[in-house]
Design an enzyme around this catalytic site. Sequence first.
Site, mmCIF file in Angstrom:
data_model
loop_
_atom_site.group_PDB
_atom_site.id
_atom_site.type_symbol
_atom_site.label_atom_id
_atom_site.label_comp_id
_atom_site.label_asym_id
_atom_site.label_seq_id
_atom_site.Cartn_x
_atom_site.Cartn_y
_atom_site.Cartn_z
ATOM 1 C CE1 TYR A 83 21.263 46.675 44.751
ATOM 2 C CE2 TYR A 83 20.985 47.706 46.892
ATOM 3 C CZ TYR A 83 21.240 46.585 46.130
ATOM 4 O OH TYR A 83 21.465 45.385 46.752
ATOM 5 C CG HIS A 136 26.690 44.357 44.141
ATOM 6 N ND1 HIS A 136 25.890 45.441 43.860
ATOM 7 C CD2 HIS A 136 25.845 43.390 44.570
ATOM 8 C CE1 HIS A 136 24.626 45.147 44.114
ATOM 9 N NE2 HIS A 136 24.572 43.897 44.531
#
Length: 268
Positions: free
Chosen positions: A40, A98
């Site tokens: 991110y 992830h």
Amino acid sequence: MNTVPKLGMGTFRLEGDVAFMAVKNALLAGYRHIDTAQIYGNEAEVGQAIAASTIARDELFITTKVWLENLSLERFLPSVHESLAKLQIESLDLLLIHWPDMSDDADMHQYLGELAKAKAQGLTRHIGVSNFTNAQLDEAISILGDGAIFTNQVEVHPYLQNRNVIAHCQSHGIQVTGYMPLAVGKVMSDTTLKTIANEHGVSVAEVVLAWQLQQGLVTIPSSTKPANLACNLRALDLLLSADNMAAIGQLDRGERIAAPDFSPLWDQ
């Protein structure tokens, strides 16, 4: 924090000052669960917002996720230390893989072994996975053992209800965390959801989040506006009827939003 708050603050697509202010406002509104990820690019801003708050560390639940390029033996643990430095904390509450590696560049036994090491070394209290299919989850359980995986974080919203994955996780005692719960805003114009919202005198967002919460899911909506942050929290107090839940159940159309080219072969 010993337990995960069922409604958290997601930070996907939030960058720079926007990320800092969003997390700052979320903490002020009462959020105590913040979800971020290495990819991110906002761990530093999340950390700055946490550091700027007066909230004790043990009142917070902080999650981050290890990105694909950091799954190797050489990069895994150093990347976690880097995340901790950016977040300005000594340990995480939850560390996730992830995405499962589909390129054969990283072996699941190896990167899950590093994930277990992170927990053993006190870098995180809980470990888990994200975007794992049922078959991949079974493989992960066989590697790590029963009870090791805290959550599988997957896309869940009224248009992609992921029932098979939810049922499979729950059958193994694994918490499901639903991301993109509002389908990047698509739910807001839905006639069925508007009708249910009007029935209860609440927003569509509250209805959708309550729908997830009543299934036993953790949900992590993202917002930058203080009014919306406060609105989302009110979902914790909303009780939907069985008819409401059934009506939302009819909205599933398998519409997946997060489907990059490195995705696994999804469960239907």
